[in-house]
Design an enzyme around this catalytic site. Sequence first.
Site, mmCIF file in Angstrom:
data_model
loop_
_atom_site.group_PDB
_atom_site.id
_atom_site.type_symbol
_atom_site.label_atom_id
_atom_site.label_comp_id
_atom_site.label_asym_id
_atom_site.label_seq_id
_atom_site.Cartn_x
_atom_site.Cartn_y
_atom_site.Cartn_z
ATOM 1 N N CYS A 279 -8.033 -1.573 2.921
ATOM 2 C CA CYS A 279 -7.315 -2.383 3.896
ATOM 3 C C CYS A 279 -8.223 -2.553 5.103
ATOM 4 C CB CYS A 279 -5.991 -1.738 4.284
ATOM 5 S SG CYS A 279 -6.181 -0.276 5.288
ATOM 6 N N ARG B 6 0.811 -1.210 0.000
ATOM 7 C CA ARG B 6 0.000 0.000 0.000
ATOM 8 C C ARG B 6 0.852 1.271 0.000
ATOM 9 N NH1 ARG B 6 -5.126 2.590 -0.579
ATOM 10 N NH2 ARG B 6 -4.525 4.692 -0.037
ATOM 11 N N ILE C 140 -11.719 9.540 10.624
ATOM 12 C CA ILE C 140 -10.798 9.330 9.506
ATOM 13 C C ILE C 140 -11.045 7.978 8.837
ATOM 14 C CG2 ILE C 140 -8.398 9.301 8.778
ATOM 15 C CD1 ILE C 140 -9.349 12.002 9.858
ATOM 16 N N ARG D 117 -9.912 3.712 2.152
ATOM 17 C CA ARG D 117 -8.766 4.509 1.735
ATOM 18 C C ARG D 117 -8.739 4.729 0.216
ATOM 19 N NH1 ARG D 117 -3.761 2.304 5.380
ATOM 20 N NH2 ARG D 117 -3.004 4.380 5.005
ATOM 21 N N PRO D 118 -9.789 5.342 -0.357
ATOM 22 C CA PRO D 118 -9.814 5.552 -1.807
ATOM 23 C C PRO D 118 -8.725 6.518 -2.250
ATOM 24 C CG PRO D 118 -11.562 6.803 -0.743
ATOM 25 C CD PRO D 118 -10.939 5.951 0.318
ATOM 26 N N ILE D 119 -8.352 6.404 -3.544
ATOM 27 C CA ILE D 119 -7.278 7.249 -4.067
ATOM 28 C C ILE D 119 -7.823 8.256 -5.075
ATOM 29 C CG2 ILE D 119 -5.557 5.465 -3.681
ATOM 30 C CD1 ILE D 119 -5.560 5.042 -6.762
ATOM 31 N N ASP D 120 -9.125 8.509 -5.041
ATOM 32 C CA ASP D 120 -9.710 9.429 -6.002
ATOM 33 C C ASP D 120 -9.120 10.829 -5.885
ATOM 34 O OD1 ASP D 120 -11.217 9.127 -3.509
ATOM 35 O OD2 ASP D 120 -12.481 10.745 -4.256
ATOM 36 N N LEU D 121 -8.767 11.263 -4.664
ATOM 37 C CA LEU D 121 -8.171 12.590 -4.498
ATOM 38 C C LEU D 121 -6.834 12.673 -5.224
ATOM 39 C CD1 LEU D 121 -8.877 13.371 -0.723
ATOM 40 C CD2 LEU D 121 -10.084 14.271 -2.713
#
Length: 427
Positions: A124, A100, A337, A129-133
């Site tokens: 996880c 990760r 968070i 924990r998306p990565i769109d940002l």
Amino acid sequence: MKGIRMQGGIPLQGKVRIQGSKNAVLPILAATLLTNEVSYIQNCPRIADVHCFVHLLRELGCLVHWQEKGIRVQPGENEELPCERAEARRMQGEAITGMRSSLCLLGALLGRCGYVTMEHPGGCIIGERPIDLHIRALQQMGVEFREEEGLLSAQVKDGKMHGAEITLEFPSVGATENILLAAVKADGDTRILGAAREPEVTALCEFLTACGAQIEGIGETELLVHGDRPLHGTQFTVPADRIVAGTYLFACIGCGGSTLLTEAPWEQMEVVTFVAEKMGAQCIASEEGLFVQCSKRPQAIPHLRTGPYPEFPTDLQSVAMAVLTRAEGCSCIEENIFENRFRIAEPLKGMGAEIVLKDGRHAVITGVEHLRGSRMEACELRGGAALVLAGLAAEGESFVTGQHFIERGYENICRDLRELGARIISV
């Protein structure tokens, strides 16, 4: 089965040195790819995540050597890295699958190579924990993304990234770091609005500026990066790990006693020491570190809320919960968070704790006078450390399996706690 065995109920006394920061060193190691010169990263923690990252750098063609006080990284000495040769791009994709934290290589490899293929970093155990940002920000800088068969490919259009004004809807640490790593190599200026303010982001900015980058607003929510400045190697000291320091601080509160956390970054821990004092601890900062003393049963915290820095860190929420199970009164934790941070509630209840979970974001904890020793399984890094703390505060013997999760962020948690007088051993 490998695990950690401990005898609880022993007050902690003594001092322990706090290691270098896990969350700071990984993006700094990624940033060494942005130069052709040697960098020397001092105070680098010898933890599993760093060893994995060193392997990734070597797979990418870097010469990486552990030395007495840190790591020496030589990205290629003016020779192409494998990722810069078109025929080897796939190798570089395979090299960074399965971890990760390799996500922080995204901005660095785009800055150096203009192309990267990596395993899609899915969720996880502590959340999605998306990565769109990350993706939306880099798209604004001229990066095209494609997803096929679980692999995420990114390529710079027209051969060069360009600066942009990027507004983050949430102050994501990872997204802020990836934007910084890309922006220092992009044409023009990049302005980041709503940037994360965590000390680890500040450390990355300081490393990049030591390499020759120009970044304004370090430590603030608005960062201005003047791109495409020539970068060179440097020597840099990784700051101490505020999460490890917080873990041992809460261990002292849970077990009672007095400890000196040498080199603890207390100036980054204001909200943590505030909560600790509300629990009944005495915290004294000095040039040597942070002195913590707690001579009575912890006090409850009516409302403990996690949030982005400088609020209470989510990475210390689990260890705070473990201590609050024995506090006098009723506590409430609000997690803002990660949506799955309360997984340790069940093993804690198996020790006699009284915890009620509500809507996935709130935990109500009614303190009990005693926990009983138990056999528990660590399923993630911070929760595993929290279970160790619970075992140290409990009556009798406890055994925690899943030690490899804990080793991702703690050099040697058993050694450190033994230095404080705990009866704990890895078996």
